[in-house]
Design an enzyme around this catalytic site. Structure first.
Site, short mmCIF file in Angstrom:
data_model
loop_
_atom_site.label_atom_id
_atom_site.label_comp_id
_atom_site.label_asym_id
_atom_site.label_seq_id
_atom_site.Cartn_x
_atom_site.Cartn_y
_atom_site.Cartn_z
N CYS A 61 3.06 1.63 3.02
CA CYS A 61 4.18 0.69 3.00
C CYS A 61 5.30 1.22 2.10
O CYS A 61 6.48 1.13 2.46
CB CYS A 61 3.72 -0.68 2.51
SG CYS A 61 2.39 -1.38 3.51
N CYS A 104 0.83 -1.20 0.00
CA CYS A 104 0.00 0.00 0.00
C CYS A 104 0.87 1.26 0.00
O CYS A 104 2.09 1.19 0.14
CB CYS A 104 -0.91 0.01 1.22
SG CYS A 104 -0.01 0.05 2.79
#
Length: 76
Positions: free
Chosen positions: A13, A10
C-alpha cells in the site's frame, strides 16, 4: 483530481502511494492523494484485495501495486 489509495497500510500500500506521488510529480497533474485504511470503507468500495487505486471515485486497479507508468496513463 482525487486519487485514492485503498489498503491497511502494508508495504504494498505504501509502495502504491509512492508510485502515485511520483506519477503526479512527473505529469504535473494537480491531484489530491488520499489514503483509505479503514477495512470497512475499503469493503464498501467493493475492494476485496488490496492495495487498490481509485481515480475520482472509480476504482481502477486492485489487488496489486500499479507502476508509475500505469498510474500516469490513468491520470493524463
Amino acid at each position: 483530481m482525487k486519487i485514492t489509495i485503498y489498503g491497511p497500510g502494508c508495504k504494498n500500500c505504501v509502495n502504491l502511494a509512492d508510485n502515485a506521488k511520483k506519477a503526479v510529480a512527473e505529469t504535473g497533474v494537480e491531484a489530491e492523494i488520499v489514503k483509505v485504511e479503514d477495512m470497512k470503507e475499503i469493503a464498501v468500495a467493493g475492494i476485496m484485495s488490496t492495495p487498490a487505486i481509485g481515480i475520482d471515485g472509480e476504482v481502477k486497479i486492485k489487488g496489486r501495486v500499479a507502476t508509475v507508468d500505469e498510474i500516469k496513463e490513468l491520470i493524463v
